[in-house]
Design an enzyme around this catalytic site. Sequence first.
Site, PDB file in Angstrom:
ATOM      1  N   ASP A   2       0.875  -1.278  -0.016  1.00 49.61           N
ATOM      2  CA  ASP A   2       0.200   0.020   0.016  1.00 49.61           C
ATOM      3  C   ASP A   2       0.916   1.442   0.069  1.00 49.61           C
ATOM      4  O   ASP A   2       2.094   1.336   0.196  1.00 49.61           O
ATOM      5  CB  ASP A   2      -1.020  -0.178   1.210  1.00 49.61           C
ATOM      6  CG  ASP A   2      -2.319   0.637   1.031  1.00 49.61           C
ATOM      7  OD1 ASP A   2      -2.279   1.579   0.195  1.00 49.61           O
ATOM      8  OD2 ASP A   2      -3.131   0.620   1.619  1.00 49.61           O
ATOM      9  N   ASP A  61     -10.809   1.654  -2.996  1.00 49.65           N
ATOM     10  CA  ASP A  61     -11.307   1.351  -1.672  1.00 49.65           C
ATOM     11  C   ASP A  61     -13.110   1.349  -1.729  1.00 49.65           C
ATOM     12  O   ASP A  61     -13.905   0.758  -0.799  1.00 49.65           O
ATOM     13  CB  ASP A  61     -10.944   2.348  -0.670  1.00 49.65           C
ATOM     14  CG  ASP A  61      -9.788   2.015  -0.153  1.00 49.65           C
ATOM     15  OD1 ASP A  61      -9.063   1.079  -0.520  1.00 49.65           O
ATOM     16  OD2 ASP A  61      -9.065   2.979   0.481  1.00 49.65           O
TER      17      ASP A  61
HETATM   18  C1  GLA Z   1      -5.742   1.989   2.233  1.00 45.69           C
HETATM   19  C2  GLA Z   1      -6.351   0.678   1.155  1.00 45.69           C
HETATM   20  C3  GLA Z   1      -7.027  -0.205   2.165  1.00 45.69           C
HETATM   21  C4  GLA Z   1      -6.607  -0.537   3.367  1.00 45.69           C
HETATM   22  C5  GLA Z   1      -6.069   0.764   4.145  1.00 45.69           C
HETATM   23  C6  GLA Z   1      -5.512   0.207   5.426  1.00 45.69           C
HETATM   24  O1  GLA Z   1      -6.684   2.888   2.348  1.00 45.69           O
HETATM   25  O2  GLA Z   1      -6.433   1.116   0.178  1.00 45.69           O
HETATM   26  O3  GLA Z   1      -7.552  -1.144   1.314  1.00 45.69           O
HETATM   27  O4  GLA Z   1      -5.430  -1.402   3.078  1.00 45.69           O
HETATM   28  O5  GLA Z   1      -5.386   1.496   3.554  1.00 45.69           O
HETATM   29  O6  GLA Z   1      -5.005   1.441   6.288  1.00 45.69           O
END
Ligand code: GLA
Length: 722
Positions: free
Chosen positions: A472, A542
Amino acid sequence: MVEILREDRLIHLRNDSASYIIYLLEGGIAAHLYFGKRVEGFNPASMLRHYDLREDGAFSLQGCTLDHTPQEYPSHGLGDLREGALSVVQKDGTRSVDLRVTGVEVVDGKRGIPGLPATYGDNAKTLLLHMKDALLGLEATLSYAMFDDVAGVMRSVQLRNASDSDLVIERAYSLCLELPDSRYDLITLSGAWSREREINRRPLMMGEQGVSSLKGATSLHSSNMLFLARPETTEAQGEAIGAALVYSGNFKASVHVDAHRTSRVFLGLNDVDFAWKLTPGATFNTPEAVVVYSDEGLDGMSRAFHRVCAEHIVRGKYAKAPRPILLNNWEATYFGFNEEKLLKIARTAADVGVELFVLDDGWFGHRDDDTSSLGDWYVDANKLPHGMKHLTDQVHAMGLKFGLWFEPEMVCPVSELYKKHPDWAIHIAGREPVQARQQLTLDLSREDVQDYVHQCVASHLREDGIDYVKWDMNRNFSNIGSALLPADQQKELPHRYMLGLYRVMEKLVNEFPDVLFESCSSGGGRFDLGMLHYMPQTWTSDNTDALCRCRIQYATSLVFPPFAMGSHVSAVPNHQTGRVTPIETRGAVAMSGCFGYELDLNTLSAEELDKVRAQVKRVKELRQTLLYGDFHRLLSPYEGNDTAWLTVSPDKLEAVFMFTRAQAQSYAYPALIRLRGLAADRVYTIVETGESYTGAELMNAGVSVRLPWGDAASVSWTLRAK
Ligand code: GLA
């Protein structure tokens, strides 16, 4: 077959579907005459007249004909009054560049670009146009690679300082593409967190237009690509040109339409926050730009891009393999989990046939929320008292693979790492750091930081039995400064960061060839061909609401095939929109990508769990087609209430059809949808209805589809041919 033909001053690159034609003007200026559908021969006279160049191709500085000349790699200030692709500061502070061709070389295959992701493949020929500015002592090699299976050209540039004093590159785009007219719509993808890649289509106008990023990443807000479609071009027909950068950092994608309505397309590193000191003898490589041509609509353009992704970008064990069906605990627990809770979720996942359990954010340091601990990549003993290996062993014993979340490029000011190494963050001495999500970005231009990041991830992969990594990256650049770079090289930081990141990723994917990597950046904030070279799938957004996902996945598919898109079924009401959609629709949309779940299955009813079981079983049966078949967009959510698409296996014997309607309509006829990409003379049976039609009927008359009752209704059919 790829041919690179030379006839007098003409250089003609072509394969079965496309031609690219360069003309060397007297004096060595490389003019661009044509990119489009394959032609057999090319008489330059007409194009030279179109651009008002003298027919003998003579080039005159005094007459300023450069201002009319369509060039392969123009620079501003020597008669061409338009923006140029290259700007270099020389010893005396001036910045004009005058590149002339010194040699033409043809090589078999496709070369890599040192330190950068790039397309690969043996079924190619590459033209190298060697150029030089004699006054500056600057050499440039323009590289044009053509694969025999892609209607397009892969472009990059290498610059070399052959002088005995420093030169400073202030701009070096990867691509300049001159088009003889401007009768195009410009299509770009822009958005925001949870609504990535909205399709924007508008006519080209005189002047400059385009998209860019200065965020240190491709970004949630704009994608590093642009598309030009004739106004009459639709999904199914008409001309389109697409260009996409194989890179993941700052970029600029623009089109300049001049007074004569010719168009100059640029794609490459953003020249803001960029400069590169080129010492004597040193070289600089631009990222690669992929340019494709289609005369079969946007559908044809996307198929060309999908082929580039599948055959020439993605690498490793999972490049063509079935991707494991995963369950990610993020929306199930957020930061609130312990071993027992995770095992309970994993057990049910295993029971319904899920293949990979992913532990997301919150397992390290003291991370009970997003205010601390990035950088401290040791297991939080409060949550996992027996350590990570103990957990992965138990998950493995259930027959599941185990995946782990990292955000390795970041550091929280509240962390052990920051206490020890405040200088490792990107920062400007004396300025208060600007935080985003309570975190700072590590300075990956530094080798010590690169090695730390590599080591943190590698040690878990080595010791803990990790089969999958979600990588990420959740904030953009600010206070852009590096503690190690000298003042005159600070502008190199954003690009050096990317080179450092790619170095770490290249090492990791080589060291751990069995690990599946998924890239992520607050959802789809770094969805680009650069990341795809290291990580065969990317978390698309997300936003897991099925209707929002129709828009996001539809737009993403302009360049990226289903195998690149992570897409999961999540709980309702949806955590991003509050909307309740049927589980069938969530499943139908999610299975058009790397399928998974983002919820605690223990919260579902027995009836819903049965539906989940059936979804998992169906995805296992169909995933080779769903992931690697030809993807055709049929109805656009940008144009109305409906979305439809179809994935057809390469042998055309199997296809999966998906249709959703956002808002129910009363007293409506069933939808009549024309399919694409089937074999006209084959007979297809729709498994769910038992009806049979020829491919020709389905493509020309269409198929009538009656939806179930209610909003966000959907139909997902399997078609099988005899
Ligand atoms: C980001 C990712 C999510 C999740 C969060 C965790 O927003 O896109 O899928 O992994 O971080 O903090």
